[in-house]
Design a protein around this motif. Sequence first.
Motif, PDB file in Angstrom:
ATOM      1  N   SER A 519       0.816  -1.217   0.000  1.00  0.00           N
ATOM      2  CA  SER A 519       0.000   0.000   0.000  1.00  0.00           C
ATOM      3  C   SER A 519       0.854   1.273   0.000  1.00  0.00           C
ATOM      4  O   SER A 519       0.476   2.271  -0.622  1.00  0.00           O
ATOM      5  CB  SER A 519      -0.951   0.003   1.205  1.00  0.00           C
ATOM      6  OG  SER A 519      -0.214  -0.053   2.418  1.00  0.00           O
ATOM      7  N   SER A 523       0.524   4.004  -2.964  1.00  0.00           N
ATOM      8  CA  SER A 523       0.102   5.386  -2.713  1.00  0.00           C
ATOM      9  C   SER A 523       1.072   6.381  -3.329  1.00  0.00           C
ATOM     10  O   SER A 523       0.671   7.411  -3.875  1.00  0.00           O
ATOM     11  CB  SER A 523      -0.012   5.636  -1.209  1.00  0.00           C
ATOM     12  OG  SER A 523      -1.092   4.924  -0.647  1.00  0.00           O
ATOM     13  N   ASP A 529      -6.147   8.154  -3.003  1.00  0.00           N
ATOM     14  CA  ASP A 529      -7.523   7.824  -3.377  1.00  0.00           C
ATOM     15  C   ASP A 529      -7.580   6.607  -4.297  1.00  0.00           C
ATOM     16  O   ASP A 529      -8.373   5.677  -4.082  1.00  0.00           O
ATOM     17  CB  ASP A 529      -8.197   9.025  -4.051  1.00  0.00           C
ATOM     18  CG  ASP A 529      -8.454  10.160  -3.072  1.00  0.00           C
ATOM     19  OD1 ASP A 529      -8.453   9.894  -1.854  1.00  0.00           O
ATOM     20  OD2 ASP A 529      -8.656  11.302  -3.523  1.00  0.00           O
ATOM     21  N   LYS A 530      -6.745   6.605  -5.327  1.00  0.00           N
ATOM     22  CA  LYS A 530      -6.723   5.460  -6.246  1.00  0.00           C
ATOM     23  C   LYS A 530      -6.277   4.185  -5.534  1.00  0.00           C
ATOM     24  O   LYS A 530      -6.791   3.102  -5.803  1.00  0.00           O
ATOM     25  CB  LYS A 530      -5.810   5.761  -7.427  1.00  0.00           C
ATOM     26  CG  LYS A 530      -6.381   6.761  -8.420  1.00  0.00           C
ATOM     27  CD  LYS A 530      -5.434   6.968  -9.597  1.00  0.00           C
ATOM     28  CE  LYS A 530      -6.022   7.955 -10.607  1.00  0.00           C
ATOM     29  NZ  LYS A 530      -5.095   8.194 -11.747  1.00  0.00           N
ATOM     30  N   THR A 531      -5.334   4.327  -4.627  1.00  0.00           N
ATOM     31  CA  THR A 531      -4.845   3.161  -3.890  1.00  0.00           C
ATOM     32  C   THR A 531      -5.931   2.584  -3.004  1.00  0.00           C
ATOM     33  O   THR A 531      -6.107   1.363  -2.928  1.00  0.00           O
ATOM     34  CB  THR A 531      -3.623   3.547  -3.035  1.00  0.00           C
ATOM     35  OG1 THR A 531      -2.564   3.977  -3.894  1.00  0.00           O
ATOM     36  CG2 THR A 531      -3.148   2.376  -2.203  1.00  0.00           C
ATOM     37  N   SER A 532      -6.672   3.448  -2.332  1.00  0.00           N
ATOM     38  CA  SER A 532      -7.765   2.981  -1.479  1.00  0.00           C
ATOM     39  C   SER A 532      -8.805   2.234  -2.298  1.00  0.00           C
ATOM     40  O   SER A 532      -9.297   1.166  -1.890  1.00  0.00           O
ATOM     41  CB  SER A 532      -8.405   4.180  -0.771  1.00  0.00           C
ATOM     42  OG  SER A 532      -9.488   3.779   0.016  1.00  0.00           O
ATOM     43  N   HIS A 533      -9.137   2.768  -3.470  1.00  0.00           N
ATOM     44  CA  HIS A 533     -10.104   2.096  -4.345  1.00  0.00           C
ATOM     45  C   HIS A 533      -9.555   0.758  -4.834  1.00  0.00           C
ATOM     46  O   HIS A 533     -10.276  -0.262  -4.843  1.00  0.00           O
ATOM     47  CB  HIS A 533     -10.425   2.986  -5.544  1.00  0.00           C
ATOM     48  CG  HIS A 533     -11.206   2.301  -6.618  1.00  0.00           C
ATOM     49  ND1 HIS A 533     -12.555   2.013  -6.491  1.00  0.00           N
ATOM     50  CD2 HIS A 533     -10.835   1.830  -7.850  1.00  0.00           C
ATOM     51  CE1 HIS A 533     -12.978   1.395  -7.579  1.00  0.00           C
ATOM     52  NE2 HIS A 533     -11.952   1.273  -8.426  1.00  0.00           N
ATOM     53  N   LEU A 534      -8.293   0.745  -5.211  1.00  0.00           N
ATOM     54  CA  LEU A 534      -7.691  -0.465  -5.760  1.00  0.00           C
ATOM     55  C   LEU A 534      -7.661  -1.583  -4.722  1.00  0.00           C
ATOM     56  O   LEU A 534      -7.948  -2.746  -5.033  1.00  0.00           O
ATOM     57  CB  LEU A 534      -6.280  -0.128  -6.253  1.00  0.00           C
ATOM     58  CG  LEU A 534      -5.448  -1.220  -6.929  1.00  0.00           C
ATOM     59  CD1 LEU A 534      -4.605  -0.615  -8.046  1.00  0.00           C
ATOM     60  CD2 LEU A 534      -4.543  -1.888  -5.918  1.00  0.00           C
ATOM     61  N   SER A 536      -9.540  -1.933  -2.035  1.00  0.00           N
ATOM     62  CA  SER A 536     -10.852  -2.311  -1.501  1.00  0.00           C
ATOM     63  C   SER A 536     -11.764  -2.951  -2.538  1.00  0.00           C
ATOM     64  O   SER A 536     -12.809  -3.514  -2.194  1.00  0.00           O
ATOM     65  CB  SER A 536     -11.544  -1.084  -0.908  1.00  0.00           C
ATOM     66  OG  SER A 536     -11.764  -0.087  -1.905  1.00  0.00           O
ATOM     67  N   ALA A 537     -11.393  -2.882  -3.811  1.00  0.00           N
ATOM     68  CA  ALA A 537     -12.230  -3.423  -4.880  1.00  0.00           C
ATOM     69  C   ALA A 537     -12.219  -4.954  -4.880  1.00  0.00           C
ATOM     70  O   ALA A 537     -11.260  -5.585  -4.437  1.00  0.00           O
ATOM     71  CB  ALA A 537     -11.752  -2.899  -6.232  1.00  0.00           C
ATOM     72  N   HIS A 542      -6.651  -4.148 -12.515  1.00  0.00           N
ATOM     73  CA  HIS A 542      -7.052  -2.760 -12.750  1.00  0.00           C
ATOM     74  C   HIS A 542      -6.146  -2.165 -13.820  1.00  0.00           C
ATOM     75  O   HIS A 542      -4.953  -2.460 -13.874  1.00  0.00           O
ATOM     76  CB  HIS A 542      -6.937  -1.930 -11.469  1.00  0.00           C
ATOM     77  CG  HIS A 542      -7.788  -2.427 -10.349  1.00  0.00           C
ATOM     78  ND1 HIS A 542      -9.013  -1.890 -10.040  1.00  0.00           N
ATOM     79  CD2 HIS A 542      -7.585  -3.440  -9.459  1.00  0.00           C
ATOM     80  CE1 HIS A 542      -9.531  -2.533  -9.001  1.00  0.00           C
ATOM     81  NE2 HIS A 542      -8.679  -3.481  -8.631  1.00  0.00           N
ATOM     82  N   TYR A 544      -4.849   1.491 -15.474  1.00  0.00           N
ATOM     83  CA  TYR A 544      -4.764   2.936 -15.371  1.00  0.00           C
ATOM     84  C   TYR A 544      -4.005   3.456 -16.586  1.00  0.00           C
ATOM     85  O   TYR A 544      -3.070   2.824 -17.072  1.00  0.00           O
ATOM     86  CB  TYR A 544      -4.041   3.368 -14.093  1.00  0.00           C
ATOM     87  CG  TYR A 544      -4.775   3.012 -12.832  1.00  0.00           C
ATOM     88  CD1 TYR A 544      -5.810   3.813 -12.368  1.00  0.00           C
ATOM     89  CD2 TYR A 544      -4.440   1.864 -12.110  1.00  0.00           C
ATOM     90  CE1 TYR A 544      -6.503   3.485 -11.205  1.00  0.00           C
ATOM     91  CE2 TYR A 544      -5.122   1.531 -10.957  1.00  0.00           C
ATOM     92  CZ  TYR A 544      -6.148   2.343 -10.498  1.00  0.00           C
ATOM     93  OH  TYR A 544      -6.828   2.015  -9.360  1.00  0.00           O
TER      94      TYR A 544
END
Length: 548
Positions: A519, A523, A529-534, A536-537, A542, A544
């Motif tokens: 993580s 980050s 923000d993108k890391t949190s989404h990645l 938790s998905a 993914h 980008y």
Amino acid sequence: MDDTCVDDDRLEEDPFVTHFEQNISLPREWKKEEKHVTLSSLGRVKYTYYPEVKDVDLSNSVDANLYRIKPIEKLSSLQSDLLTLIYNYVDVFYPMQDINTLDLQLVYCLHILNHVLKSNSKIVHHNNKLKKRSDIPDEFRDQGLTSPKVLVIVPFRNVALEIVSTLISLLGDEANIMNKKRFYMEYGYEESDKPKLKRPDDYEKMFAGNIDDSFRIGITIKKKYMKLFAEFYSADIIIASPLGLRTIIGAEGEKERDYDFLSSVEILIFDRCDVFLMQNWEHVIHLMKHLNLQLQKSHDCDYFRVRMWCLDGLSKFYRQTILLSQVITPHLLSLFNKHCFNYAGKIIVKNQISHGSISKILVQLPQVFQQFDTSSYQSASDERFSFFISKILPQFKDSSMSHILIFIPFYWDFVRLRNYFKKEELSFTQLCEYSSNEKIAKARNIFYRGIRKFVLCTERFHFFKRYRIKGIQHIIFYQLPIYPHFYSEFCNFMHRSMQSKSQSLQNTTCTVLYSKYDSLQLSAILGDDKTSHLLSADKKVHMYVSGN
């Protein structure tokens, strides 16, 4: 600074006095709490502390009269914020160090010079009083088991040169500096000897001057006096590299080893500690295991003058540790969390990352992030390897695929992959930090010409060489780099390679392996923000596109 200043009534609240004269209870009795404070320049900091033992008010600014060694220019907001933290003797981890500025170096030089001068003036003041007494009261216990109070660990001689030069400037023009000429001869570097190669600005700054990584020097300081190359057991400050100390500390079973001089270190500073990850991190851990131990020999110690908490083996709970780094990694966090025991608590600066290094990629290159499952941090290396050889590598074995670079941050992973590639008789070459210049030139050439399908490249190789690797069409990040800007650099290598061949990026690929334990690196590259989404998905893959 007045030699009797430490006994002045107005210094009753001086952190130097309050920190080292407080007797603490056993650490198992402490209850830990956390709070977040926002400072003007540092931003959001997390303060972990023990309220029943000590709670520092982080909003209080430092009184300039307490730390000023000689008139200096007005400190910047960042310098003032950081000085406020370290002046209060809390542990500090600042992972946003800028290699292009010496602002933070000035701050900790002020702090350690202030600490040494106050310590020595207190000892001299008590020595004068004891001439008229036959006994030694407990309030005259004012020192440690050995003389060295400050230990500064840096990666290269050029950093040691900067530190000593800063200390000399703070002492003032009237100071008597012993062995100054010898110091500049041994730690300086002739510009004419500098290789005439164009490298990025951060590289030029890092490797400017003498980059020998095996050294150590003791320094004795008084108000207007500094002795360089002082014997360790009479020194106030030791500046050294991890390797330089490891050769003295030695290993268990060796006859010639010494680490008693580390017994009473009160301030420990790691400057540019991210670089130690590019050297040998085990030297750092070995050092930490030998700090603040009880003496093996007496070394003419006057035990009647030694602080009681030092005699009781509690020195590590009084030691202040300061980590300055460009990055934050699990290794550095582990060092800060598992080897720092300061009863005053610890502070880590961690601000929100809005845009990671992916924003610095020049073209809209699709980047596929693939998550592998792992049961624990300890097993992640094995599970990463299994996922790579079973899921990732088969995609690139097709005969139509060529010019594939595999980026590997850690040397043990590199050795593992290299052995596997040899066993499977895959077409590959290698670029690592131990390769000779001749082998490096050959490897770069045969990869560019497509004679070898793969090239295995370590992060240490890129850190120490910073060559532009030509010909890359596909890149696999076996693990994300420690330095996030290396990610964008390698992606931009692909763009420049295609430009030189007058081709498009349409058939190029970028593949990244990651787990939930990556993580911090994620980050730094994608942003929080993108890391949190990645992470938790539900899906594991993914894509980008830089710039989107």
